[in-house]
Design a protein around this motif. Sequence first.
Motif, PDB file in Angstrom:
ATOM      1  N   THR A 114      73.784-100.820 -13.378  1.00 34.57           N
ATOM      2  CA  THR A 114      72.718-101.785 -13.648  1.00 34.57           C
ATOM      3  C   THR A 114      72.272-102.553 -12.408  1.00 34.57           C
ATOM      4  N   GLU A 115      73.170-102.733 -11.435  1.00 36.07           N
ATOM      5  CA  GLU A 115      72.789-103.459 -10.217  1.00 36.07           C
ATOM      6  C   GLU A 115      71.728-102.716  -9.410  1.00 36.07           C
ATOM      7  N   VAL A 144      77.247 -98.232   3.079  1.00 33.51           N
ATOM      8  CA  VAL A 144      76.170 -99.215   3.045  1.00 33.51           C
ATOM      9  C   VAL A 144      75.486 -99.120   1.687  1.00 33.51           C
ATOM     10  N   TYR A 145      75.239-100.245   1.044  1.00 31.89           N
ATOM     11  CA  TYR A 145      74.386-100.278  -0.154  1.00 31.89           C
ATOM     12  C   TYR A 145      73.065-100.934   0.229  1.00 31.89           C
ATOM     13  N   SER A 146      71.993-100.462  -0.391  1.00 29.04           N
ATOM     14  CA  SER A 146      70.691-100.975   0.036  1.00 29.04           C
ATOM     15  C   SER A 146      69.659-100.943  -1.078  1.00 29.04           C
ATOM     16  N   THR A 157      66.858 -97.586  -4.562  1.00 28.34           N
ATOM     17  CA  THR A 157      68.197 -98.119  -4.330  1.00 28.34           C
ATOM     18  C   THR A 157      69.060 -96.959  -3.856  1.00 28.34           C
ATOM     19  N   ALA A 158      69.862 -97.195  -2.825  1.00 28.96           N
ATOM     20  CA  ALA A 158      70.539 -96.062  -2.189  1.00 28.96           C
ATOM     21  C   ALA A 158      71.849 -96.474  -1.550  1.00 28.96           C
ATOM     22  N   ASP A 210      68.408 -94.818  -7.582  1.00 31.52           N
ATOM     23  CA  ASP A 210      67.223 -94.880  -8.436  1.00 31.52           C
ATOM     24  C   ASP A 210      65.978 -94.910  -7.552  1.00 31.52           C
ATOM     25  N   VAL A 211      64.868 -94.446  -8.120  1.00 34.26           N
ATOM     26  CA  VAL A 211      63.570 -94.429  -7.449  1.00 34.26           C
ATOM     27  C   VAL A 211      62.555 -95.016  -8.420  1.00 34.26           C
ATOM     28  N   ALA A 212      61.868 -96.061  -8.001  1.00 26.83           N
ATOM     29  CA  ALA A 212      60.976 -96.774  -8.918  1.00 26.83           C
ATOM     30  C   ALA A 212      59.911 -95.859  -9.498  1.00 26.83           C
ATOM     31  N   SER A 213      59.279 -95.029  -8.670  1.00 25.49           N
ATOM     32  CA  SER A 213      58.195 -94.158  -9.143  1.00 25.49           C
ATOM     33  C   SER A 213      58.722 -92.963  -9.910  1.00 25.49           C
TER      34      SER A 213
END
Length: 248
Positions: free
Chosen positions: A41-42, A83-85, A214-215, A235-238
């Motif tokens: 969920t984050e 790394v989280y981004s 998010t990656a 996840d990818v918004a589009s």
Amino acid sequence: MKTSYIFIATTLSAALLATNSYAHNQHQGHIQAAVSKAVTTEFDIVHAKVTTQGSHLVFQQAVTGTAGDKHPQKKGALAGAEVYSYVWPTSLNSSAVGFDADQGILSLALTVHPDFDDTPLYDEDGDGNKTNDGDKWHSHWVVLVPDNACGEGALKVKDIAKGSSPKLPVTWPNLPLFIDSPGFDFALEKSEVIVRVPLSALGFPESFSYDGVTAGLKINQQVHAPLLCVTDVFDVASGDLSLPGKSQ
């Protein structure tokens, strides 16, 4: 959700030339995304947008959970450090922030990585030491390019070739990467990630295209080029990395 490397690299690179599609949008210029139970969920994006507010561009993502609540596990070494981004890939030219032109996909990122510090100009935790703050969220500009050495079709933060002297931003953190550490103001407010970029930092740009991603990234185990690879796309918004958003 782990997305295939080939899909990521080919679609994101092609997106800069693609015709924008607003199939995922319910608000003009913004990107609405479906909830995915397969994504923690984050990092499960439900909304991404870039808007002008006064003298700033405000980059925003909303997730289903608490933004910024999940950090990588500390490894105790640079080799293999994670790394989280939260990332906004854009159609802006790399020259917009002080790199040489046409270097790759210029992306704004908010990142955290407990095993190293790449913001030498800033003391994020206020303890008087500017070199121990990687475990605090902070902003970057990065240039992304494909490199099969990271995995077939994978993306990386572009390396600076040994012996080369590319043009770099004044806040470049002295790493052999096309990365900038501008120290932009940001907020992690419940489900929202917000980064405020002064318009003056981009030369007051015309509207540009963007996406929300998010990656997870990882430092090469051998700590040499490719130094920092994208290893997971959460996840990818589009949904298809087509950069359908338009800054407003």
